[in-house]
Design an enzyme around this catalytic site. Sequence first.
Site, PDB file in Angstrom:
ATOM      1  N   ASP A 168       1.492  10.008   8.522  1.00  0.00           N
ATOM      2  CA  ASP A 168       0.413   9.077   8.228  1.00  0.00           C
ATOM      3  C   ASP A 168      -0.023   9.137   6.764  1.00  0.00           C
ATOM      4  O   ASP A 168       0.078  10.173   6.108  1.00  0.00           O
ATOM      5  CB  ASP A 168      -0.799   9.365   9.113  1.00  0.00           C
ATOM      6  CG  ASP A 168      -0.534   9.084  10.576  1.00  0.00           C
ATOM      7  OD1 ASP A 168       0.286   8.195  10.860  1.00  0.00           O
ATOM      8  OD2 ASP A 168      -1.152   9.746  11.433  1.00  0.00           O
ATOM      9  N   ARG A 169      -0.546   8.017   6.296  1.00  0.00           N
ATOM     10  CA  ARG A 169      -1.019   7.929   4.910  1.00  0.00           C
ATOM     11  C   ARG A 169      -2.028   9.022   4.587  1.00  0.00           C
ATOM     12  O   ARG A 169      -2.026   9.592   3.484  1.00  0.00           O
ATOM     13  CB  ARG A 169      -1.633   6.541   4.680  1.00  0.00           C
ATOM     14  CG  ARG A 169      -2.166   6.316   3.278  1.00  0.00           C
ATOM     15  CD  ARG A 169      -2.871   4.969   3.205  1.00  0.00           C
ATOM     16  NE  ARG A 169      -3.497   4.758   1.921  1.00  0.00           N
ATOM     17  CZ  ARG A 169      -4.393   3.810   1.662  1.00  0.00           C
ATOM     18  NH1 ARG A 169      -4.767   2.988   2.627  1.00  0.00           N
ATOM     19  NH2 ARG A 169      -4.921   3.678   0.454  1.00  0.00           N
TER      20      ARG A 169
END
Length: 201
Positions: free
Chosen positions: A46-47
């Site tokens: 995930d970012r």
Amino acid sequence: MSWFIRFNKPYNVLPQFTDRANTDSPRSTLSDFIDLPGVYPAGRLDRDSEGLMLLTDDGRLQAQISDPKHKMAKTYWVQVEGIPDATALKALRDGVDLKDGMTRPAKARLIDEPENLWPRTPPIRVRQTVPDSWVELTIREGRNRQVRRMTAAVGHPTLRLIRSRIGDWSLDGLNPGQWDSLPVPAISATPSRKRDRRQRR
């Protein structure tokens, strides 16, 4: 020549090479750090998570690492709110009931803050009245935002999430934004269905 690389993804970097959803103000992507043609991530991160990503230009190898059916272990350092007690750790190990079903058994233990840990930019939000702690969590599946949902379900929301290991490969020696090239591993043969049926008899 085939490429197989490991990369320490910094916080707030998209786990892809383009930002098609935000063309007016592009966000940071893998292309800001990796300039190799034809390589793609073997799995996502995930970012708002940090740490180890593996990338390759070998499609079969990419599938073997990223496909959940191979149940490759992934280990995370998780900074959480509060200090999980024995009951919370046991729940993480035994399986947590999430909206999309029970998680598989995992490994979970309290650890000290990892050595030589780089500062996050921006830093986590700290509440003066709530302590925090670190958990090492190893899972063998890859649901969307699974680790964050697991810790929240046992009462300890995730503050910072760093993937430290995928299978035999670790983050050791890589600073945020750095990558290096590794020997391309052999691809395990996938047994045929016919062979599986014979083994079950």
